[in-house]
Enzyme design. Sequence first.
Site, mmCIF file in Angstrom:
data_model
loop_
_atom_site.group_PDB
_atom_site.id
_atom_site.type_symbol
_atom_site.label_atom_id
_atom_site.label_comp_id
_atom_site.label_asym_id
_atom_site.label_seq_id
_atom_site.Cartn_x
_atom_site.Cartn_y
_atom_site.Cartn_z
ATOM 1 N N GLN A 101 0.847 -1.193 0.000
ATOM 2 C CA GLN A 101 0.000 0.000 0.000
ATOM 3 C C GLN A 101 0.883 1.243 0.000
ATOM 4 O O GLN A 101 0.383 2.352 -0.060
ATOM 5 C CB GLN A 101 -0.871 0.025 1.263
ATOM 6 C CG GLN A 101 -1.798 -1.162 1.395
ATOM 7 C CD GLN A 101 -2.426 -1.207 2.777
ATOM 8 O OE1 GLN A 101 -3.431 -0.566 3.038
ATOM 9 N NE2 GLN A 101 -1.836 -1.968 3.670
ATOM 10 N N HIS A 119 -1.295 1.623 -4.338
ATOM 11 C CA HIS A 119 -1.633 3.045 -4.179
ATOM 12 C C HIS A 119 -0.697 3.965 -4.963
ATOM 13 O O HIS A 119 -0.559 5.137 -4.634
ATOM 14 C CB HIS A 119 -1.632 3.414 -2.685
ATOM 15 C CG HIS A 119 -2.726 2.731 -1.907
ATOM 16 N ND1 HIS A 119 -2.744 2.654 -0.537
ATOM 17 C CD2 HIS A 119 -3.844 2.093 -2.323
ATOM 18 C CE1 HIS A 119 -3.828 1.989 -0.144
ATOM 19 N NE2 HIS A 119 -4.498 1.636 -1.206
ATOM 20 N N CYS A 130 -2.289 14.947 -20.989
ATOM 21 C CA CYS A 130 -1.761 14.091 -22.072
ATOM 22 C C CYS A 130 -1.214 12.765 -21.558
ATOM 23 O O CYS A 130 -0.849 11.901 -22.348
ATOM 24 C CB CYS A 130 -0.680 14.832 -22.866
ATOM 25 S SG CYS A 130 0.891 15.029 -21.984
ATOM 26 N N CYS A 153 3.037 20.200 -17.195
ATOM 27 C CA CYS A 153 3.647 19.270 -18.148
ATOM 28 C C CYS A 153 4.599 20.021 -19.100
ATOM 29 O O CYS A 153 4.244 21.091 -19.614
ATOM 30 C CB CYS A 153 2.533 18.585 -18.940
ATOM 31 S SG CYS A 153 3.109 17.431 -20.177
ATOM 32 N N ASN A 219 2.646 -6.413 13.272
ATOM 33 C CA ASN A 219 2.272 -4.996 13.398
ATOM 34 C C ASN A 219 2.496 -4.558 14.841
ATOM 35 O O ASN A 219 2.273 -5.338 15.770
ATOM 36 C CB ASN A 219 0.794 -4.807 13.018
ATOM 37 C CG ASN A 219 0.483 -3.379 12.621
ATOM 38 O OD1 ASN A 219 1.073 -2.861 11.674
ATOM 39 N ND2 ASN A 219 -0.412 -2.734 13.331
ATOM 40 N N GLU A 221 0.815 -2.557 16.621
ATOM 41 C CA GLU A 221 -0.429 -2.497 17.390
ATOM 42 C C GLU A 221 -1.387 -3.571 16.885
ATOM 43 O O GLU A 221 -1.254 -4.024 15.741
ATOM 44 C CB GLU A 221 -1.074 -1.112 17.205
ATOM 45 C CG GLU A 221 -0.250 -0.011 17.843
ATOM 46 C CD GLU A 221 -0.701 1.369 17.399
ATOM 47 O OE1 GLU A 221 -1.165 2.140 18.242
ATOM 48 O OE2 GLU A 221 -0.596 1.671 16.206
ATOM 49 N N ALA A 237 8.802 -4.153 12.552
ATOM 50 C CA ALA A 237 9.171 -4.877 11.331
ATOM 51 C C ALA A 237 10.687 -4.984 11.179
ATOM 52 O O ALA A 237 11.207 -6.014 10.755
ATOM 53 C CB ALA A 237 8.573 -4.161 10.123
HETATM 54 P P1 NAD Z 1 -1.518 2.843 8.612
HETATM 55 O O1 NAD Z 1 -0.833 4.145 8.833
HETATM 56 O O2 NAD Z 1 -2.999 2.793 8.608
HETATM 57 O O3 NAD Z 1 -1.035 1.810 9.710
HETATM 58 C C1 NAD Z 1 0.330 1.630 9.993
HETATM 59 C C2 NAD Z 1 0.448 0.565 11.050
HETATM 60 O O4 NAD Z 1 1.832 0.288 11.210
HETATM 61 C C3 NAD Z 1 -0.089 0.998 12.429
HETATM 62 O O5 NAD Z 1 -1.081 0.073 12.845
HETATM 63 C C4 NAD Z 1 1.147 0.957 13.344
HETATM 64 O O6 NAD Z 1 0.864 0.398 14.598
HETATM 65 C C5 NAD Z 1 2.082 0.044 12.590
HETATM 66 N N1 NAD Z 1 3.517 0.320 12.782
HETATM 67 C C6 NAD Z 1 4.127 1.512 12.994
HETATM 68 N N2 NAD Z 1 5.455 1.362 13.064
HETATM 69 C C7 NAD Z 1 5.703 0.022 12.895
HETATM 70 C C8 NAD Z 1 6.893 -0.755 12.857
HETATM 71 N N3 NAD Z 1 8.116 -0.209 13.000
HETATM 72 N N4 NAD Z 1 6.777 -2.098 12.654
HETATM 73 C C9 NAD Z 1 5.540 -2.678 12.519
HETATM 74 N N5 NAD Z 1 4.382 -1.974 12.548
HETATM 75 C C10 NAD Z 1 4.465 -0.632 12.723
HETATM 76 O O7 NAD Z 1 -0.905 2.247 7.285
HETATM 77 P P2 NAD Z 1 -1.589 1.430 6.144
HETATM 78 O O8 NAD Z 1 -2.359 0.280 6.685
HETATM 79 O O9 NAD Z 1 -0.545 1.232 5.103
HETATM 80 O O10 NAD Z 1 -2.639 2.549 5.662
HETATM 81 C C11 NAD Z 1 -2.903 2.688 4.471
HETATM 82 C C12 NAD Z 1 -2.437 3.995 3.795
HETATM 83 O O11 NAD Z 1 -1.276 4.672 4.242
HETATM 84 C C13 NAD Z 1 -2.095 3.620 2.422
HETATM 85 O O12 NAD Z 1 -3.024 4.272 1.621
HETATM 86 C C14 NAD Z 1 -0.697 4.136 2.121
HETATM 87 O O13 NAD Z 1 -0.657 4.561 0.787
HETATM 88 C C15 NAD Z 1 -0.551 5.213 3.088
HETATM 89 N N6 NAD Z 1 0.781 5.635 3.544
HETATM 90 C C16 NAD Z 1 1.947 5.225 2.945
HETATM 91 C C17 NAD Z 1 3.180 5.628 3.440
HETATM 92 C C18 NAD Z 1 4.445 5.166 2.763
HETATM 93 O O14 NAD Z 1 4.459 4.936 1.568
HETATM 94 N N7 NAD Z 1 5.531 4.978 3.502
HETATM 95 C C19 NAD Z 1 3.240 6.452 4.565
HETATM 96 C C20 NAD Z 1 2.025 6.865 5.154
HETATM 97 C C21 NAD Z 1 0.823 6.439 4.628
#
Ligand code: NAD
Length: 249
Positions: A101, A119, A130, A153, A219, A221, A237
């Site tokens: 995502q 995403h 274009c 563009c 995760n 949380e 992670a």
């Molecule tokens: P989210 O923000 O909803 O959830 C992130 C989760 O990661 C939380 O539940 C949190 O507890 C957990 N978390 C935080 N640090 C962590 C770690 N070090 N190890 C393990 N878990 C950890 O994220 P989501 O579910 O991806 O939400 C979706 C949206 O967020 C997507 O649309 C995405 O495009 C967007 N998003 C992307 C980025 C990115 O590309 N890095 C950043 C912010 C948001």
Amino acid sequence: MDALDRAAELLSGRTRIVAFTGAGISAESGIPTYRGAGGLWGKYDPAKFASIQTFRENPATYWAFFRDLRYPILRDARPNAGHEALARLEAGGLLSALVTQNIDGLHQEAGSRRVVELHGNSRFVSCQQCGMTYGMKEIYAQLTEGKKAVPTCLQCGGRLKTTVVLFGEPLPPDALKEAAEAIEDCDAMISVGSSLVVYPAALFPQRAAAGGARLIIVNEEPTPLDAMADLAVGAKAGSFLPALADALL
Ligand code: NAD
């Protein structure tokens, strides 16, 4: 048995593992998540800053947010040990695909090859008129040195937008199809760093489990899908995935 041993046992002999990742895997690279502790949406309203409606009505608001708050962080972030561990699992023949995502491009930078981006990707922009695509680096100068409120563009002068999927936009059909195929074929799924509340993305772990694949959720949380997983691990992670890769490879 601790969580690492249990995860290694559940994945033993599995060679079509699919990783499903969210913002949490990039938190240790310095990119704020949306939800969870320190999440971006605690401070900024997504309906205002990241919706297609705002972009259409007031693209300068979107681009100012991106220019000042999002891009400097995304540009400077580097893959962490969690991204690298998933790339190692793929290189070692255990991981068949990675569905993300995230919009940061860090999986590819870490060496992952089969990456399905649900995403989009913030490293690219495309013309709304274009369809021409550019690297963000090339266009960012229009916002900073060029002092433009909305970049345009170079071919036709049309309005540019990042290739990120905004709230209110459909997910790219090709990515959805590829993700569905990878998940149908998988024998295990590891969901990492996703709150699993955004749909339709959160359907993927449910589909994997319904199809008989092992489901492990990593995760920090708890998530709403923990109860259906074979194992839910509350860990970072960047610590858990390298240890898991070491145990499996
Ligand atoms: P989210 O923000 O909803 O959830 C992130 C989760 O990661 C939380 O539940 C949190 O507890 C957990 N978390 C935080 N640090 C962590 C770690 N070090 N190890 C393990 N878990 C950890 O994220 P989501 O579910 O991806 O939400 C979706 C949206 O967020 C997507 O649309 C995405 O495009 C967007 N998003 C992307 C980025 C990115 O590309 N890095 C950043 C912010 C948001």
